[in-house]
Design an enzyme around this catalytic site. Sequence first.
Site, PDB file in Angstrom:
ATOM      1  N   SER A  13       0.864  -1.190   0.000  1.00 59.61           N
ATOM      2  CA  SER A  13       0.000   0.000   0.000  1.00 59.61           C
ATOM      3  C   SER A  13       0.895   1.233   0.000  1.00 59.61           C
ATOM      4  O   SER A  13       2.044   1.177   0.454  1.00 59.61           O
ATOM      5  CB  SER A  13      -0.874   0.014   1.252  1.00 59.61           C
ATOM      6  OG  SER A  13      -1.431   1.293   1.471  1.00 59.61           O
ATOM      7  N   TYR A  54      -3.130  -0.432  10.203  1.00 59.42           N
ATOM      8  CA  TYR A  54      -3.079  -0.958   8.827  1.00 59.42           C
ATOM      9  C   TYR A  54      -1.722  -0.665   8.199  1.00 59.42           C
ATOM     10  O   TYR A  54      -1.099  -1.546   7.590  1.00 59.42           O
ATOM     11  CB  TYR A  54      -4.212  -0.307   8.048  1.00 59.42           C
ATOM     12  CG  TYR A  54      -4.259  -0.574   6.563  1.00 59.42           C
ATOM     13  CD1 TYR A  54      -4.912  -1.689   6.046  1.00 59.42           C
ATOM     14  CD2 TYR A  54      -3.691   0.321   5.663  1.00 59.42           C
ATOM     15  CE1 TYR A  54      -4.985  -1.905   4.680  1.00 59.42           C
ATOM     16  CE2 TYR A  54      -3.752   0.115   4.300  1.00 59.42           C
ATOM     17  CZ  TYR A  54      -4.402  -1.006   3.818  1.00 59.42           C
ATOM     18  OH  TYR A  54      -4.471  -1.210   2.455  1.00 59.42           O
TER      19      TYR A  54
HETATM   20  P1  NAD Z   1     -11.698  -5.379  -1.105  1.00 60.10           P
HETATM   21  O1  NAD Z   1     -12.317  -5.392   0.231  1.00 60.10           O
HETATM   22  O2  NAD Z   1     -12.497  -4.964  -2.288  1.00 60.10           O
HETATM   23  O3  NAD Z   1     -11.090  -6.816  -1.428  1.00 60.10           O
HETATM   24  C1  NAD Z   1     -10.403  -7.537  -0.439  1.00 60.10           C
HETATM   25  C2  NAD Z   1     -10.772  -9.008  -0.567  1.00 60.10           C
HETATM   26  O4  NAD Z   1     -10.044  -9.705   0.475  1.00 60.10           O
HETATM   27  C3  NAD Z   1     -12.254  -9.271  -0.322  1.00 60.10           C
HETATM   28  O5  NAD Z   1     -12.783 -10.098  -1.350  1.00 60.10           O
HETATM   29  C4  NAD Z   1     -12.293  -9.947   1.034  1.00 60.10           C
HETATM   30  O6  NAD Z   1     -13.364 -10.871   1.180  1.00 60.10           O
HETATM   31  C5  NAD Z   1     -10.943 -10.638   1.054  1.00 60.10           C
HETATM   32  N1  NAD Z   1     -10.508 -10.968   2.419  1.00 60.10           N
HETATM   33  C6  NAD Z   1     -10.598 -10.181   3.530  1.00 60.10           C
HETATM   34  N2  NAD Z   1     -10.143 -10.834   4.600  1.00 60.10           N
HETATM   35  C7  NAD Z   1      -9.754 -12.060   4.169  1.00 60.10           C
HETATM   36  C8  NAD Z   1      -9.203 -13.195   4.804  1.00 60.10           C
HETATM   37  N3  NAD Z   1      -8.981 -13.223   6.135  1.00 60.10           N
HETATM   38  N4  NAD Z   1      -8.897 -14.291   4.057  1.00 60.10           N
HETATM   39  C9  NAD Z   1      -9.150 -14.294   2.722  1.00 60.10           C
HETATM   40  N5  NAD Z   1      -9.692 -13.248   2.065  1.00 60.10           N
HETATM   41  C10 NAD Z   1      -9.992 -12.151   2.781  1.00 60.10           C
HETATM   42  O7  NAD Z   1     -10.411  -4.458  -0.952  1.00 60.10           O
HETATM   43  P2  NAD Z   1      -9.297  -3.991  -2.005  1.00 60.10           P
HETATM   44  O8  NAD Z   1      -9.253  -2.532  -1.925  1.00 60.10           O
HETATM   45  O9  NAD Z   1      -9.466  -4.654  -3.305  1.00 60.10           O
HETATM   46  O10 NAD Z   1      -8.006  -4.547  -1.271  1.00 60.10           O
HETATM   47  C11 NAD Z   1      -7.121  -5.477  -1.876  1.00 60.10           C
HETATM   48  C12 NAD Z   1      -5.728  -5.231  -1.344  1.00 60.10           C
HETATM   49  O11 NAD Z   1      -5.286  -3.951  -1.769  1.00 60.10           O
HETATM   50  C13 NAD Z   1      -5.632  -5.229   0.179  1.00 60.10           C
HETATM   51  O12 NAD Z   1      -4.435  -5.877   0.579  1.00 60.10           O
HETATM   52  C14 NAD Z   1      -5.576  -3.772   0.521  1.00 60.10           C
HETATM   53  O13 NAD Z   1      -4.940  -3.544   1.748  1.00 60.10           O
HETATM   54  C15 NAD Z   1      -4.792  -3.243  -0.657  1.00 60.10           C
HETATM   55  N6  NAD Z   1      -4.905  -1.797  -0.894  1.00 60.10           N
HETATM   56  C16 NAD Z   1      -6.103  -1.252  -1.182  1.00 60.10           C
HETATM   57  C17 NAD Z   1      -6.180   0.122  -1.408  1.00 60.10           C
HETATM   58  C18 NAD Z   1      -7.475   0.802  -1.738  1.00 60.10           C
HETATM   59  O14 NAD Z   1      -7.504   2.062  -1.755  1.00 60.10           O
HETATM   60  N7  NAD Z   1      -8.553   0.107  -2.001  1.00 60.10           N
HETATM   61  C19 NAD Z   1      -5.017   0.895  -1.362  1.00 60.10           C
HETATM   62  C20 NAD Z   1      -3.814   0.287  -1.077  1.00 60.10           C
HETATM   63  C21 NAD Z   1      -3.767  -1.066  -0.851  1.00 60.10           C
END
Ligand code: NAD
Length: 275
Positions: free
Chosen positions: A166, A179
């Site tokens: 991130s 986080y």
């Molecule tokens: P999202 O919530 O849309 O997708 C995350 C997925 O992870 C979901 O399908 C959820 O069910 C699954 N998940 C959660 N806990 C879990 C567990 N214990 N075991 C298995 N699956 C699990 O979120 P996203 O934004 O697509 O996030 C994806 C990645 O990107 C994450 O690691 C997040 O930290 C990172 N990220 C997101 C952003 C953002 O702005 N959205 C920015 C930087 C990093």
Amino acid sequence: MGSLNPDFSGETVVVTGGSSGIGRAVALAFGEAGATVLNVDVRVDPKDADAEMPTHEAIRESGGTASYAECDVADPDQLDAVIEAAREVGGADGHDPSARGTSSSGVDVMINNAGFYTKRRFRDVTPAEFEQVHGVNARGAFFGTQKAANDMIERGEPGVVINTASDTQGRAAWDHSHYAATKGAIRMITRSAALELAGEGVRVNAVAPGPVATEIREGWKEEAQEMGPTGETPDLPLRAAMPAELPGAYLYLASDDASYVTGETVWVDGGGHVC
Ligand code: NAD
């Protein structure tokens, strides 16, 4: 402008958190590129309102090969079952490991992407919340990397691990302390594993997204879409991304074009890290 034309035929790609958001977009992209995709998630149904069907069904509908395995990545024992599932889907009809010069089925590319976030001030984070966020984000990435690498090494097959970090891995942001600590951990999991696994034929890299319009928490998708340059002191030169703008970095890092890249974090953050 042109774009890459990746081909991952014959490769098994495991995507954790592939049901929604970034992971779903990444899984769909690898499916389109011919990979056998295993989506690993605690829920099969997408959180995204515009997603019509689960990820593995969408890939199959487009003529690809994909499966779903229910798993909580915070539990290392459940990750063992994922490795077994990858061996099985990799040996299923239509999958030919010899297409990439390999002889056995298992994890070829592991994408530790599952993530969890709660919006909380530093002073209010509880030990239970700290443990929960670290369990999914840091422990999930650590043991996801370890178990996939062990599978690759035991099979004698080179492979690739990509962790979703991130932009908060290297800079402070309000309400992100617990986080951000997990994402800083992912940075060092990636670098440490890259060092120890390079000689075994396993490359380990990370992608650091900036704000991406997903359902990671309630209301974030809408908030993210409002973000952008803010006059003379921009903290986001471009804007928030849509999930479909992320997979290119993963496809590159997983490909042989990145054969000399390991321990790296690729920032896909609209330039936020330069501010
Ligand atoms: P999202 O919530 O849309 O997708 C995350 C997925 O992870 C979901 O399908 C959820 O069910 C699954 N998940 C959660 N806990 C879990 C567990 N214990 N075991 C298995 N699956 C699990 O979120 P996203 O934004 O697509 O996030 C994806 C990645 O990107 C994450 O690691 C997040 O930290 C990172 N990220 C997101 C952003 C953002 O702005 N959205 C920015 C930087 C990093």
